[in-house]
Write a protein that holds these residues in place. Sequence first.
Motif, PDB file in Angstrom:
ATOM      1  N   PHE A 132       0.860  -1.186   0.000  1.00 28.52           N
ATOM      2  CA  PHE A 132       0.000   0.000   0.000  1.00 28.52           C
ATOM      3  C   PHE A 132       0.891   1.229   0.000  1.00 28.52           C
ATOM      4  O   PHE A 132       1.648   1.454   0.941  1.00 28.52           O
ATOM      5  N   LEU A 133       0.799   2.012  -1.087  1.00 27.84           N
ATOM      6  CA  LEU A 133       1.553   3.257  -1.192  1.00 27.84           C
ATOM      7  C   LEU A 133       0.583   4.409  -0.962  1.00 27.84           C
ATOM      8  O   LEU A 133      -0.386   4.563  -1.700  1.00 27.84           O
ATOM      9  N   SER A 134       0.821   5.197   0.064  1.00 31.22           N
ATOM     10  CA  SER A 134      -0.032   6.332   0.410  1.00 31.22           C
ATOM     11  C   SER A 134       0.163   7.460  -0.600  1.00 31.22           C
ATOM     12  O   SER A 134       1.071   7.406  -1.438  1.00 31.22           O
ATOM     13  N   PRO A 135      -0.660   8.523  -0.525  1.00 34.82           N
ATOM     14  CA  PRO A 135      -0.516   9.608  -1.481  1.00 34.82           C
ATOM     15  C   PRO A 135       0.889  10.218  -1.513  1.00 34.82           C
ATOM     16  O   PRO A 135       1.553  10.332  -0.493  1.00 34.82           O
ATOM     17  N   ARG A 136       1.306  10.578  -2.719  1.00 34.85           N
ATOM     18  CA  ARG A 136       2.532  11.312  -3.005  1.00 34.85           C
ATOM     19  C   ARG A 136       3.817  10.592  -2.598  1.00 34.85           C
ATOM     20  O   ARG A 136       4.814  11.224  -2.272  1.00 34.85           O
ATOM     21  N   VAL A 137       3.825   9.285  -2.641  1.00 36.21           N
ATOM     22  CA  VAL A 137       5.069   8.546  -2.442  1.00 36.21           C
ATOM     23  C   VAL A 137       5.945   8.763  -3.675  1.00 36.21           C
ATOM     24  O   VAL A 137       5.456   8.725  -4.809  1.00 36.21           O
ATOM     25  N   ALA A 138       7.233   9.003  -3.466  1.00 44.91           N
ATOM     26  CA  ALA A 138       8.188   9.205  -4.556  1.00 44.91           C
ATOM     27  C   ALA A 138       9.302   8.168  -4.451  1.00 44.91           C
ATOM     28  O   ALA A 138      10.003   8.113  -3.434  1.00 44.91           O
ATOM     29  N   ILE A 139       9.447   7.368  -5.495  1.00 44.34           N
ATOM     30  CA  ILE A 139      10.429   6.288  -5.490  1.00 44.34           C
ATOM     31  C   ILE A 139      11.354   6.463  -6.691  1.00 44.34           C
ATOM     32  O   ILE A 139      10.898   6.550  -7.831  1.00 44.34           O
ATOM     33  N   ALA A 140      12.652   6.505  -6.429  1.00 38.84           N
ATOM     34  CA  ALA A 140      13.641   6.639  -7.500  1.00 38.84           C
ATOM     35  C   ALA A 140      13.835   5.297  -8.209  1.00 38.84           C
ATOM     36  O   ALA A 140      13.197   4.297  -7.870  1.00 38.84           O
ATOM     37  N   CYS A 149       4.296  -4.228   2.264  1.00 38.55           N
ATOM     38  CA  CYS A 149       4.892  -3.016   2.829  1.00 38.55           C
ATOM     39  C   CYS A 149       3.896  -1.863   2.730  1.00 38.55           C
ATOM     40  O   CYS A 149       3.116  -1.784   1.786  1.00 38.55           O
ATOM     41  N   VAL A 150       3.962  -0.969   3.726  1.00 40.17           N
ATOM     42  CA  VAL A 150       3.157   0.245   3.740  1.00 40.17           C
ATOM     43  C   VAL A 150       4.112   1.423   3.659  1.00 40.17           C
ATOM     44  O   VAL A 150       5.015   1.559   4.490  1.00 40.17           O
ATOM     45  N   LEU A 151       3.902   2.272   2.662  1.00 39.53           N
ATOM     46  CA  LEU A 151       4.713   3.482   2.507  1.00 39.53           C
ATOM     47  C   LEU A 151       3.828   4.672   2.827  1.00 39.53           C
ATOM     48  O   LEU A 151       2.840   4.920   2.134  1.00 39.53           O
ATOM     49  N   GLY A 152       4.147   5.400   3.891  1.00 41.74           N
ATOM     50  CA  GLY A 152       3.333   6.510   4.367  1.00 41.74           C
ATOM     51  C   GLY A 152       3.351   7.694   3.420  1.00 41.74           C
ATOM     52  O   GLY A 152       4.217   7.817   2.544  1.00 41.74           O
ATOM     53  N   ILE A 153       2.408   8.596   3.635  1.00 41.79           N
ATOM     54  CA  ILE A 153       2.236   9.771   2.785  1.00 41.79           C
ATOM     55  C   ILE A 153       3.546  10.554   2.682  1.00 41.79           C
ATOM     56  O   ILE A 153       4.277  10.719   3.656  1.00 41.79           O
ATOM     57  N   ASN A 154       3.888  10.955   1.472  1.00 46.93           N
ATOM     58  CA  ASN A 154       5.098  11.733   1.174  1.00 46.93           C
ATOM     59  C   ASN A 154       6.410  11.001   1.447  1.00 46.93           C
ATOM     60  O   ASN A 154       7.459  11.635   1.580  1.00 46.93           O
ATOM     61  N   GLY A 171       4.803   8.613   7.615  1.00 49.51           N
ATOM     62  CA  GLY A 171       4.662   9.760   6.724  1.00 49.51           C
ATOM     63  C   GLY A 171       5.940  10.572   6.629  1.00 49.51           C
ATOM     64  O   GLY A 171       6.623  10.801   7.623  1.00 49.51           O
ATOM     65  N   ALA A 172       6.289  10.981   5.423  1.00 46.80           N
ATOM     66  CA  ALA A 172       7.444  11.827   5.105  1.00 46.80           C
ATOM     67  C   ALA A 172       8.792  11.182   5.425  1.00 46.80           C
ATOM     68  O   ALA A 172       9.810  11.865   5.509  1.00 46.80           O
ATOM     69  N   THR A 173       8.819   9.872   5.564  1.00 50.32           N
ATOM     70  CA  THR A 173      10.084   9.172   5.799  1.00 50.32           C
ATOM     71  C   THR A 173      10.953   9.250   4.545  1.00 50.32           C
ATOM     72  O   THR A 173      10.459   9.154   3.424  1.00 50.32           O
ATOM     73  N   VAL A 174      12.255   9.428   4.736  1.00 49.87           N
ATOM     74  CA  VAL A 174      13.211   9.469   3.633  1.00 49.87           C
ATOM     75  C   VAL A 174      14.151   8.281   3.782  1.00 49.87           C
ATOM     76  O   VAL A 174      14.871   8.162   4.781  1.00 49.87           O
ATOM     77  N   VAL A 175      14.127   7.393   2.800  1.00 53.28           N
ATOM     78  CA  VAL A 175      14.931   6.171   2.838  1.00 53.28           C
ATOM     79  C   VAL A 175      16.149   6.382   1.943  1.00 53.28           C
ATOM     80  O   VAL A 175      16.017   6.567   0.731  1.00 53.28           O
ATOM     81  N   ILE A 176      17.341   6.370   2.573  1.00 49.98           N
ATOM     82  CA  ILE A 176      18.571   6.609   1.806  1.00 49.98           C
ATOM     83  C   ILE A 176      19.472   5.379   1.745  1.00 49.98           C
ATOM     84  O   ILE A 176      20.509   5.403   1.095  1.00 49.98           O
ATOM     85  N   LYS A 177      19.071   4.298   2.458  1.00 50.72           N
ATOM     86  CA  LYS A 177      19.815   3.041   2.359  1.00 50.72           C
ATOM     87  C   LYS A 177      18.841   1.886   2.534  1.00 50.72           C
ATOM     88  O   LYS A 177      17.734   2.058   3.048  1.00 50.72           O
TER      89      LYS A 177
END
Length: 194
Positions: A132-140, A149-154, A171-177
Amino acid sequence: MAHYALSDKHYGKVFFFDDFTTQTEVNGCRVLGKTSDVISSFEDKQFDELLIGIGYKHLQVRKDLFETFSTAIPFGTIIHSSSWVDDTVVIEKGCVVYPGCIIDAKTVIRANTVLNIACSIAHDTEIGSHCFLSPRVAIAGFVNIDECCVLGINTTIIDNVKIVAHTQLGGATVVIKSINKSGLFVGNPAKFVR
């Protein structure tokens, strides 16, 4: 989900199965029964495709229902007309892509996954089943997210990252690794909570 299925003209009618309501109609859509009635209703030709509308707090239930019914009943797929999906993208059965999503080349969205409003997924990424991908998830690009997996908003995920199954990102978590241990992660950069 029912609203977009109807307003974007994917289906002429939508019906519900609901184990918790006593109503015969929800949001203008008839309730055909409980989940125990799904097979018999399909055999009686009351509907012809199934989607699971259970949200992010119940991913295991989504998975269990999908596995129960996917061999007996065709699952639909909804891709909202305002979303852009590259011709090379694979979106498996039971997925719902809400309005305004962008899905780039060679991306794979596995079965029974929901992409909420305005998600952006870059090239060569794979999203596992029952996510479940919440609104405005951005994935490179070149990201691999395992099932449930659940990806919170933003949420933002940089390129070349892997995320293990049963991970929740606040929400708004930034995953860098890469995340190799399931659990709840929040913050910038993402930190394990529990």
